[in-house]
Design a protein around this motif. Sequence first.
Motif, PDB file in Angstrom:
ATOM      1  N   GLU A   1       0.867  -1.179   0.000  1.00  5.74           N
ATOM      2  CA  GLU A   1       0.000   0.000   0.000  1.00  5.74           C
ATOM      3  C   GLU A   1       0.903   1.228   0.000  1.00  5.74           C
ATOM      4  O   GLU A   1       2.115   1.122   0.214  1.00  5.74           O
ATOM      5  N   ARG A   2       0.329   2.385  -0.245  1.00  5.85           N
ATOM      6  CA  ARG A   2       1.133   3.610  -0.239  1.00  5.85           C
ATOM      7  C   ARG A   2       1.744   3.815   1.145  1.00  5.85           C
ATOM      8  O   ARG A   2       1.085   3.629   2.173  1.00  5.85           O
ATOM      9  N   MET A   3       3.009   4.186   1.168  1.00  5.53           N
ATOM     10  CA  MET A   3       3.727   4.290   2.433  1.00  5.53           C
ATOM     11  C   MET A   3       3.141   5.351   3.358  1.00  5.53           C
ATOM     12  O   MET A   3       3.269   5.245   4.588  1.00  5.53           O
ATOM     13  N   GLU A   4       2.533   6.372   2.788  1.00  7.74           N
ATOM     14  CA  GLU A   4       1.965   7.433   3.617  1.00  7.74           C
ATOM     15  C   GLU A   4       0.567   7.107   4.133  1.00  7.74           C
ATOM     16  O   GLU A   4      -0.021   7.864   4.902  1.00  7.74           O
ATOM     17  N   GLN A   5       0.036   5.945   3.725  1.00 10.58           N
ATOM     18  CA  GLN A   5      -1.327   5.567   4.111  1.00 10.58           C
ATOM     19  C   GLN A   5      -1.341   5.051   5.546  1.00 10.58           C
ATOM     20  O   GLN A   5      -0.755   4.026   5.863  1.00 10.58           O
ATOM     21  N   VAL A   6      -2.039   5.747   6.413  1.00 12.89           N
ATOM     22  CA  VAL A   6      -2.189   5.355   7.813  1.00 12.89           C
ATOM     23  C   VAL A   6      -3.678   5.246   8.117  1.00 12.89           C
ATOM     24  O   VAL A   6      -4.465   6.116   7.739  1.00 12.89           O
ATOM     25  N   GLN A   7      -4.067   4.165   8.774  1.00 17.63           N
ATOM     26  CA  GLN A   7      -5.482   3.893   9.028  1.00 17.63           C
ATOM     27  C   GLN A   7      -5.769   3.948  10.522  1.00 17.63           C
ATOM     28  O   GLN A   7      -5.027   3.390  11.332  1.00 17.63           O
ATOM     29  N   ALA A   8      -6.852   4.631  10.886  1.00 21.74           N
ATOM     30  CA  ALA A   8      -7.294   4.671  12.277  1.00 21.74           C
ATOM     31  C   ALA A   8      -8.171   3.449  12.550  1.00 21.74           C
ATOM     32  O   ALA A   8      -9.087   3.153  11.791  1.00 21.74           O
TER      33      ALA A   8
ATOM     34  N   ARG B   1       7.285   6.964  16.129  1.00 19.74           N
ATOM     35  CA  ARG B   1       7.270   8.383  15.786  1.00 19.74           C
ATOM     36  C   ARG B   1       6.213   8.706  14.738  1.00 19.74           C
ATOM     37  O   ARG B   1       5.669   9.822  14.719  1.00 19.74           O
ATOM     38  N   LEU B   2       5.877   7.739  13.876  1.00 26.09           N
ATOM     39  CA  LEU B   2       4.984   8.003  12.753  1.00 26.09           C
ATOM     40  C   LEU B   2       3.513   7.760  13.056  1.00 26.09           C
ATOM     41  O   LEU B   2       2.640   8.289  12.362  1.00 26.09           O
ATOM     42  N   LEU B   3       3.220   6.962  14.083  1.00 20.56           N
ATOM     43  CA  LEU B   3       1.838   6.577  14.364  1.00 20.56           C
ATOM     44  C   LEU B   3       1.327   7.222  15.648  1.00 20.56           C
ATOM     45  O   LEU B   3       2.082   7.425  16.604  1.00 20.56           O
ATOM     46  N   LYS B   4       0.028   7.506  15.658  1.00 21.34           N
ATOM     47  CA  LYS B   4      -0.657   7.925  16.875  1.00 21.34           C
ATOM     48  C   LYS B   4      -1.385   6.726  17.465  1.00 21.34           C
ATOM     49  O   LYS B   4      -1.552   5.694  16.817  1.00 21.34           O
TER      50      LYS B   4
ATOM     51  N   CYS C   1      -2.804   2.416  12.462  1.00 22.34           N
ATOM     52  CA  CYS C   1      -2.157   1.247  11.896  1.00 22.34           C
ATOM     53  C   CYS C   1      -1.357   1.652  10.666  1.00 22.34           C
ATOM     54  O   CYS C   1      -1.807   2.484   9.865  1.00 22.34           O
ATOM     55  N   SER C   2      -0.194   1.070  10.504  1.00 23.55           N
ATOM     56  CA  SER C   2       0.648   1.363   9.352  1.00 23.55           C
ATOM     57  C   SER C   2       0.076   0.728   8.102  1.00 23.55           C
ATOM     58  O   SER C   2      -0.814  -0.127   8.174  1.00 23.55           O
TER      59      SER C   2
ATOM     60  N   TYR D   1       1.991 -11.235   5.412  1.00 23.53           N
ATOM     61  CA  TYR D   1       2.013  -9.773   5.374  1.00 23.53           C
ATOM     62  C   TYR D   1       1.989  -9.265   6.819  1.00 23.53           C
ATOM     63  O   TYR D   1       1.597  -9.991   7.742  1.00 23.53           O
ATOM     64  N   PHE D   2       2.399  -8.023   6.993  1.00 22.09           N
ATOM     65  CA  PHE D   2       2.401  -7.493   8.353  1.00 22.09           C
ATOM     66  C   PHE D   2       2.162  -5.991   8.340  1.00 22.09           C
ATOM     67  O   PHE D   2       2.322  -5.315   7.311  1.00 22.09           O
ATOM     68  N   CYS D   3       1.774  -5.506   9.495  1.00 19.15           N
ATOM     69  CA  CYS D   3       1.619  -4.070   9.712  1.00 19.15           C
ATOM     70  C   CYS D   3       1.984  -3.776  11.159  1.00 19.15           C
ATOM     71  O   CYS D   3       2.147  -4.692  11.968  1.00 19.15           O
TER      72      CYS D   3
END
Length: 393
Positions: free
Chosen positions: A66-73, A272-275, A279-280, A299-301
């Motif tokens: 997935e796109r590296m900047e994609q972060v899911q709540a 540092r990247l996640l709140k 999820c990454s 696969y992993f996140c």
Amino acid sequence: MLDLQKLMGQMQGMSEQLQREAQQLTAKLDRAQLLWQQASLQQDLLCQASYQWRDRFSFNAAVPVERMEQVQAIAPISHSHLVLATDGSQIAPSRHEIAYCYLINIGRVAITYNAGIYPLLDNRPEVFYKTEDLYKSRQWGIQTEQWMTLKRTVAETVALADLALEMRSPHLPTLAFSDGALIHWEFDEIPAEARSLLLTDILSAWDRLRSQDIPLAGYISAPRAAEITNFLRLAICPFEQPDCQSHCNQKPLDHAPCSQIQPLRDGTLWNRLLKVGECSPLWRSQARILQEYGEHQIYFCYLHVGTEIARVEMPAWTALNPNLRSQALQIILAQVQKGYGYPVALAEAHNQAVVTGSDRRRFFAILEQQMVKSGLRNITTSYKESRKRSSIA
């Protein structure tokens, strides 16, 4: 008995070293965050290079799907659901005991929430004493103790699949939960014949879960993997062809051009990247052992559960199915919240599986009674074991 006074001076030096390493880590983390932004802009190019040259890397790098900047709540699940978990423990074989054997104990947990159903909490012990159980692994150069640990891994997986099919409720969101990695890196170190024997049972168990659309996830607390930060190394490789064996094979690992962010761990970067609750994006591991996993690619996140950054591993049928993946992550987050920092089901499975020192003594006492009933005589532990149990200290 440990002399703590003699350790005090060493502890001071250790704390100073850790402080220096923390300062260096902060600088590497700043550099990695900048590289992350650069890599996200050339993600497709880096992925292509990774697939093309991965056999020539001196490190293992995962690839984003997935796109590296994609972060899911992620929101924790609030309605009825079922969580299944297994964990294992063992009594290792010892030539100093009355008999050379080993025991594997599998703890099983099935907890149904908001449905008025009592949880299942039990364990399934099995003792191994036959010649083929104790010495078969020697033909591959594997010691009995190591073989016992590998067999325990298989037993945990098979027990989880059995439990899932036994407790399955078609209309109830379910998660089959494993403590630790689904990528069995340790299998890569044993001969192919032994590896095939173990993986066959594991993959068959996963086939049964997949046939019933039961999502599977492995939860790794305090992860130490560096597969994602290794991917960032491609962004700073100065060579047109990232061929480590040709360009950097003669250099120490910490002097390679791409080593400037090592040994930074994935979890440190994602902290540092996640709140909290985020999820990454999904990543695909390229571990060599996965070449033998067939359709069950892993696969992993990374998931910020509040108390830590956890690594969540999922097989393809869970990770690439949006509904099953979302269901798994929502249940995991709810489990961590209910467990005050660690999933309830995994903690309870561990408690069911653990074999205490008193359990070990009772096991050998029962074994001794059975051996006497069978007519065996002169049953005793070695003099070494007897002397350790009656120390004058």
